[in-house]
Design a protein around this motif. Structure first.
Motif, PDB file in Angstrom:
ATOM      1  N   ASP A  36       4.140  -9.175  -8.524  1.00 57.37           N
ATOM      2  CA  ASP A  36       4.431  -8.043  -7.647  1.00 57.37           C
ATOM      3  C   ASP A  36       3.390  -7.907  -6.546  1.00 57.37           C
ATOM      4  O   ASP A  36       3.717  -7.619  -5.388  1.00 57.37           O
ATOM      5  CB  ASP A  36       4.508  -6.740  -8.453  1.00 57.37           C
ATOM      6  N   GLU A  37       2.113  -8.114  -6.899  1.00 60.75           N
ATOM      7  CA  GLU A  37       1.040  -8.006  -5.905  1.00 60.75           C
ATOM      8  C   GLU A  37       1.160  -9.098  -4.848  1.00 60.75           C
ATOM      9  O   GLU A  37       0.932  -8.851  -3.658  1.00 60.75           O
ATOM     10  CB  GLU A  37      -0.324  -8.094  -6.588  1.00 60.75           C
ATOM     11  N   VAL A  38       1.496 -10.295  -5.278  1.00 57.82           N
ATOM     12  CA  VAL A  38       1.634 -11.403  -4.328  1.00 57.82           C
ATOM     13  C   VAL A  38       2.683 -11.072  -3.271  1.00 57.82           C
ATOM     14  O   VAL A  38       2.437 -11.177  -2.070  1.00 57.82           O
ATOM     15  CB  VAL A  38       2.018 -12.705  -5.066  1.00 57.82           C
ATOM     16  N   PHE A  39       3.859 -10.639  -3.712  1.00 57.32           N
ATOM     17  CA  PHE A  39       4.940 -10.348  -2.767  1.00 57.32           C
ATOM     18  C   PHE A  39       4.652  -9.093  -1.934  1.00 57.32           C
ATOM     19  O   PHE A  39       5.001  -9.031  -0.757  1.00 57.32           O
ATOM     20  CB  PHE A  39       6.263 -10.191  -3.510  1.00 57.32           C
ATOM     21  N   ALA A  40       4.011  -8.101  -2.534  1.00 58.68           N
ATOM     22  CA  ALA A  40       3.773  -6.835  -1.837  1.00 58.68           C
ATOM     23  C   ALA A  40       2.670  -6.931  -0.784  1.00 58.68           C
ATOM     24  O   ALA A  40       2.747  -6.293   0.270  1.00 58.68           O
ATOM     25  CB  ALA A  40       3.424  -5.745  -2.853  1.00 58.68           C
ATOM     26  N   GLN A  41       1.639  -7.728  -1.055  1.00 57.41           N
ATOM     27  CA  GLN A  41       0.469  -7.756  -0.193  1.00 57.41           C
ATOM     28  C   GLN A  41       0.503  -8.813   0.896  1.00 57.41           C
ATOM     29  O   GLN A  41      -0.241  -8.737   1.868  1.00 57.41           O
ATOM     30  CB  GLN A  41      -0.791  -7.978  -1.046  1.00 57.41           C
ATOM     31  N   SER A  42       1.372  -9.790   0.772  1.00 58.28           N
ATOM     32  CA  SER A  42       1.294 -10.968   1.645  1.00 58.28           C
ATOM     33  C   SER A  42       2.116 -10.830   2.927  1.00 58.28           C
ATOM     34  O   SER A  42       3.208 -10.268   2.934  1.00 58.28           O
ATOM     35  CB  SER A  42       1.759 -12.208   0.882  1.00 58.28           C
ATOM     36  N   ASP A  43       1.564 -11.404   3.991  1.00 61.76           N
ATOM     37  CA  ASP A  43       2.273 -11.493   5.271  1.00 61.76           C
ATOM     38  C   ASP A  43       3.149 -12.748   5.311  1.00 61.76           C
ATOM     39  O   ASP A  43       4.194 -12.777   5.960  1.00 61.76           O
ATOM     40  CB  ASP A  43       1.268 -11.571   6.431  1.00 61.76           C
ATOM     41  N   LEU A  44       2.703 -13.769   4.621  1.00 60.05           N
ATOM     42  CA  LEU A  44       3.379 -15.065   4.596  1.00 60.05           C
ATOM     43  C   LEU A  44       3.513 -15.519   3.146  1.00 60.05           C
ATOM     44  O   LEU A  44       2.513 -15.622   2.434  1.00 60.05           O
ATOM     45  CB  LEU A  44       2.570 -16.093   5.400  1.00 60.05           C
ATOM     46  N   ILE A  45       4.736 -15.752   2.714  1.00 58.02           N
ATOM     47  CA  ILE A  45       4.982 -16.264   1.366  1.00 58.02           C
ATOM     48  C   ILE A  45       5.254 -17.756   1.466  1.00 58.02           C
ATOM     49  O   ILE A  45       6.134 -18.188   2.216  1.00 58.02           O
ATOM     50  CB  ILE A  45       6.197 -15.572   0.703  1.00 58.02           C
TER      51      ILE A  45
END
Length: 368
Positions: free
Chosen positions: A61-70
């Motif tokens: 959840d943190e990865v998807f919520a915090q990132s500008d680029l996935i």
């Protein structure tokens, strides 16, 4: 920029989109990398290795919520659609020409999606090449295993032995996948035929193999005749961004020998063999139709994740760095990179994808 690296959740997908070496480069350039815990385990990279080069290891959840680029390896699965959002760039293998639900999710969310498989450089596909090389080489290994009697095959050794004819391997498409498959099959001693429509490509294959790989111009008659005596058929046809054409019909497969085998590497884009009418998984990769064994796993390189991850990360890292440094400006500066843009602001921005899905195309320049 914050770059997010989620753990892949597709069946038996053990690759990860960035190696610790890649994270080191991104962090050194001033960017932040958020990586999901255990994302690299399948490829042999521990959380500590990522932490030691500057990554923040956190939850999905943190990865998807915090990132500008996935940055991913494979397309989103349905349970991941909820993470798509308008203010985020997604960079991965999309293959949406054969995945309407995912394509629609990208359009509905207005996500900016860039596909590895349609990025171009000097008329080549640099981000597809490493996985094409892996899949092409794997296709022969897999096919050889399928031909073993205990696995339902005809009981042939691919290269034969002195006094016994080798198996006949027919490869449809002489691109990166086809050439790599041909190299391995030829190296194992099989009789190899490559079908293509490019005279230049066939001349190149003939030249580098000193004629040991036989090339044939691909037309329906020639193909249906040679399939009658084929032991292993490898589908290796690609039209960038578009669905693969069905070059091998069901009627052709019906004429093949019992216990022969088919590996359709093009299944990511819908497959080029009509009887490969389902995507299989590494858990249950093979099915039989008309007495012929069929293999149609969509993420073949996931079975050799260490090799695949390093090869993929080596190819994608320069592009990830450009996106992190310049955002979408990186696309404007590089027409080949721009060809990777598949969706933007709720529109399809790749002609081949739009045509395959029967939807309207809008050029990115219209948004500027």
């Amino acid at each position: 920029m914050i770059i997010g690296v989620p753990k892949e959740i597709k069946n038996n997908e053990n690759r990860v989109s960035i190696t610790p070496a890649g994270v080191f480069t991104l962090c050194k350039a001033g960017h932040q990398v958020y990586i999901e815990t255990k994302a690299g385990i399948g490829s042999g990279f521990s959380d500590d290795e990522y932490k030691n080069v500057g990554a923040k290891v956190c939850t999905c959840d943190e990865v998807f919520a915090q990132s500008d680029l996935i940055v991913k390896v494979k397309e989103y699965l349905e349970c991941e659609y909820k993470f798509l959002r308008e203010d985020q760039i997604v960079f991965t293998y999309l293959h949406i020409a054969n995945d309407l639900p995912f394509a629609q999710a990208l359009i509905d969310s207005k996500t900016t999606a860039i596909a590895y498989e349609t990025v171009e450089f000097n008329h080549d596909l640099p981000l597809l090449t490493p996985m094409s090389e892996v899949a092409g080489r794997m296709a022969v290994q897999i096919g050889a295993n399928m031909l073993q009697k205990g696995n339902g095959g005809s009981g042939l050794l691919l290269g034969g032995v002195p006094g016994v004819m080798p198996a006949k391997v027919v490869i449809i498409g002489g691109g990166k996948v086809g050439l790599n498959a041909a190299k391995i099959a030829c190296g194992l001693g099989a009789s190899v035929e490559v079908f293509d429509i490019s005279a230049k490509r066939m001349a190149y294959i003939d030249d580098i193999s000193n004629g040991s790989i036989h090339t044939i111009y691909n037309n329906e008659y020639s193909l249906q005749e040679t399939l009658k005596t084929a032991d292993l058929v490898i589908g290796a046809v690609l039209i960038p961004g578009a669905k693969a054409p069905k070059l091998v019909t069901e009627d052709m497969v019906k004429t093949m020998k019992e216990g022969s085998a088919i590996v359709d590497v093009a299944i990511d884009q819908g497959g080029c063999i009509e009887t490969c009418d389902r995507i299989t998984t590494h858990d249950n990769p093979v099915f039989v139709k008309h007495g012929v064994l069929h293999y149609s796993v969509a993420n073949m390189p996931g079975a050799v994740p260490r090799t695949s991850t390093v090869a993929l990360s080596n190819a994608t890292l320069p592009y990830i760095l450009k996106l992190a440094d310049k955002g979408l400006g990186a696309l404007r500066d590089d027409p080949g990179f721009m060809k990777g843009l598949n969706t933007y602001q709720g529109y399809f921005t790749c002609k081949a994808v739009a045509k395959a899905l029967g939807d309207k195309y809008k050029d990115f320049s219209e948004f500027l």
